[in-house]
Scaffold this motif. Sequence first.
Motif, mmCIF file in Angstrom:
data_model
loop_
_atom_site.group_PDB
_atom_site.id
_atom_site.type_symbol
_atom_site.label_atom_id
_atom_site.label_comp_id
_atom_site.label_asym_id
_atom_site.label_seq_id
_atom_site.Cartn_x
_atom_site.Cartn_y
_atom_site.Cartn_z
ATOM 1 N N ARG A 3 45.463 36.911 -0.244
ATOM 2 C CA ARG A 3 45.558 38.257 -0.815
ATOM 3 C C ARG A 3 44.645 38.385 -2.026
ATOM 4 O O ARG A 3 43.939 39.379 -2.192
ATOM 5 C CB ARG A 3 47.005 38.539 -1.198
ATOM 6 C CG ARG A 3 47.221 39.911 -1.752
ATOM 7 C CD ARG A 3 48.679 40.153 -2.047
ATOM 8 N NE ARG A 3 48.831 41.435 -2.706
ATOM 9 C CZ ARG A 3 49.872 41.782 -3.397
ATOM 10 N NH1 ARG A 3 50.888 40.965 -3.515
ATOM 11 N NH2 ARG A 3 49.934 42.954 -3.968
ATOM 12 N N PHE A 4 44.640 37.359 -2.873
ATOM 13 C CA PHE A 4 43.765 37.367 -4.046
ATOM 14 C C PHE A 4 42.302 37.439 -3.628
ATOM 15 O O PHE A 4 41.520 38.188 -4.223
ATOM 16 C CB PHE A 4 44.001 36.124 -4.911
ATOM 17 C CG PHE A 4 42.947 35.946 -5.964
ATOM 18 C CD1 PHE A 4 42.959 36.730 -7.105
ATOM 19 C CD2 PHE A 4 41.937 35.015 -5.811
ATOM 20 C CE1 PHE A 4 41.978 36.584 -8.069
ATOM 21 C CE2 PHE A 4 40.957 34.854 -6.769
ATOM 22 C CZ PHE A 4 40.979 35.646 -7.905
ATOM 23 N N GLN A 7 41.358 40.940 -2.583
ATOM 24 C CA GLN A 7 41.239 41.797 -3.765
ATOM 25 C C GLN A 7 39.984 41.449 -4.564
ATOM 26 O O GLN A 7 39.279 42.328 -5.060
ATOM 27 C CB GLN A 7 42.476 41.647 -4.651
ATOM 28 C CG GLN A 7 43.737 42.163 -4.024
ATOM 29 C CD GLN A 7 44.983 41.728 -4.787
ATOM 30 O OE1 GLN A 7 44.940 40.827 -5.613
ATOM 31 N NE2 GLN A 7 46.096 42.377 -4.491
ATOM 32 N N TYR A 50 41.951 31.644 -11.757
ATOM 33 C CA TYR A 50 43.058 32.006 -10.884
ATOM 34 C C TYR A 50 43.565 30.787 -10.127
ATOM 35 O O TYR A 50 44.771 30.587 -9.983
ATOM 36 C CB TYR A 50 42.653 33.108 -9.897
ATOM 37 C CG TYR A 50 43.804 33.517 -9.028
ATOM 38 C CD1 TYR A 50 44.730 34.441 -9.482
ATOM 39 C CD2 TYR A 50 43.988 32.961 -7.777
ATOM 40 C CE1 TYR A 50 45.817 34.805 -8.691
ATOM 41 C CE2 TYR A 50 45.060 33.315 -6.984
ATOM 42 C CZ TYR A 50 45.974 34.246 -7.450
ATOM 43 O OH TYR A 50 47.038 34.587 -6.676
ATOM 44 N N TRP A 118 45.491 41.793 -13.699
ATOM 45 C CA TRP A 118 46.142 42.523 -12.613
ATOM 46 C C TRP A 118 46.417 41.607 -11.417
ATOM 47 O O TRP A 118 47.513 41.611 -10.852
ATOM 48 C CB TRP A 118 45.262 43.705 -12.201
ATOM 49 C CG TRP A 118 45.805 44.438 -11.030
ATOM 50 C CD1 TRP A 118 46.851 45.318 -11.022
ATOM 51 C CD2 TRP A 118 45.362 44.319 -9.685
ATOM 52 N NE1 TRP A 118 47.064 45.768 -9.743
ATOM 53 C CE2 TRP A 118 46.158 45.163 -8.909
ATOM 54 C CE3 TRP A 118 44.358 43.589 -9.064
ATOM 55 C CZ2 TRP A 118 45.981 45.300 -7.549
ATOM 56 C CZ3 TRP A 118 44.188 43.726 -7.712
ATOM 57 C CH2 TRP A 118 45.004 44.580 -6.965
ATOM 58 N N ALA A 119 45.421 40.801 -11.026
ATOM 59 C CA ALA A 119 45.579 39.930 -9.862
ATOM 60 C C ALA A 119 46.618 38.841 -10.116
ATOM 61 O O ALA A 119 47.427 38.530 -9.234
ATOM 62 C CB ALA A 119 44.240 39.300 -9.491
ATOM 63 N N THR A 120 46.616 38.271 -11.295
ATOM 64 C CA THR A 120 47.574 37.214 -11.599
ATOM 65 C C THR A 120 48.986 37.758 -11.581
ATOM 66 O O THR A 120 49.886 37.166 -10.977
ATOM 67 C CB THR A 120 47.270 36.582 -12.976
ATOM 68 O OG1 THR A 120 45.945 36.048 -12.939
ATOM 69 C CG2 THR A 120 48.248 35.484 -13.300
ATOM 70 N N LEU A 121 49.210 38.882 -12.213
ATOM 71 C CA LEU A 121 50.556 39.443 -12.256
ATOM 72 C C LEU A 121 51.011 39.940 -10.892
ATOM 73 O O LEU A 121 52.172 39.776 -10.526
ATOM 74 C CB LEU A 121 50.625 40.563 -13.286
ATOM 75 C CG LEU A 121 50.479 40.117 -14.739
ATOM 76 C CD1 LEU A 121 50.529 41.311 -15.669
ATOM 77 C CD2 LEU A 121 51.533 39.108 -15.115
ATOM 78 N N SER A 122 50.111 40.520 -10.110
ATOM 79 C CA SER A 122 50.539 41.060 -8.816
ATOM 80 C C SER A 122 50.661 39.988 -7.741
ATOM 81 O O SER A 122 51.440 40.149 -6.811
ATOM 82 C CB SER A 122 49.574 42.149 -8.346
ATOM 83 O OG SER A 122 48.316 41.602 -8.044
ATOM 84 N N ASN A 123 49.928 38.889 -7.856
ATOM 85 C CA ASN A 123 49.949 37.865 -6.815
ATOM 86 C C ASN A 123 50.859 36.692 -7.136
ATOM 87 O O ASN A 123 51.478 36.137 -6.242
ATOM 88 C CB ASN A 123 48.543 37.329 -6.544
ATOM 89 C CG ASN A 123 47.673 38.352 -5.871
ATOM 90 O OD1 ASN A 123 48.138 39.140 -5.071
ATOM 91 N ND2 ASN A 123 46.398 38.357 -6.212
ATOM 92 N N ARG A 125 53.389 36.540 -9.683
ATOM 93 C CA ARG A 125 54.732 36.855 -10.164
ATOM 94 C C ARG A 125 55.763 36.807 -9.044
ATOM 95 O O ARG A 125 56.815 36.205 -9.206
ATOM 96 C CB ARG A 125 54.728 38.218 -10.876
ATOM 97 C CG ARG A 125 56.024 38.650 -11.480
ATOM 98 C CD ARG A 125 56.455 37.776 -12.627
ATOM 99 N NE ARG A 125 55.483 37.788 -13.666
ATOM 100 C CZ ARG A 125 55.745 37.776 -14.947
ATOM 101 N NH1 ARG A 125 56.982 37.784 -15.350
ATOM 102 N NH2 ARG A 125 54.807 37.754 -15.828
ATOM 103 N N PRO A 126 55.510 37.416 -7.862
ATOM 104 C CA PRO A 126 56.507 37.316 -6.779
ATOM 105 C C PRO A 126 56.748 35.877 -6.334
ATOM 106 O O PRO A 126 57.871 35.514 -5.997
ATOM 107 C CB PRO A 126 55.888 38.133 -5.642
ATOM 108 C CG PRO A 126 54.943 39.055 -6.296
ATOM 109 C CD PRO A 126 54.425 38.312 -7.502
#
Length: 135
Positions: A3-4, A7, A50, A118-123, A125-126
Amino acid sequence: MIRFLRQFLLFASVLGLLIIGLHYAYGAAVIHPRTGLLFGFMAALTVLIYSLTARLVAVSPTNLGIGYLIGMTVRMLSSLALVTVHLARGGAKEGHGVWTFLGAFFVLYFSWAGFEIWATLSNLRPISKKQVAQP
């Protein structure tokens, strides 16, 4: 990670096309000749940071904060080293080119840093929330 990478490729493509468009429209007055080098450096640095953060989160979900802080430190120090080397090797004697180089540097630095946040938090965190919830 897949996913990263999707993006990342989308963001890099849009940013690269914007740089190419500005270069063809305005030339060296707006886009420094070494902007491509800066772009590649920041892109490689983003993937490296990342990956480092993802490995730290894989070891322990509580490492997200420390991984992110290490990444910010690595990005800042390596970017400052790049600018210092450029200026020390004669980049400061270019006259007007110094301002376009510094402008390109700051725009790319903050663009890639914003994407990384943005990528670190969205990818990640879950992933860390799932690992913490497990016994």
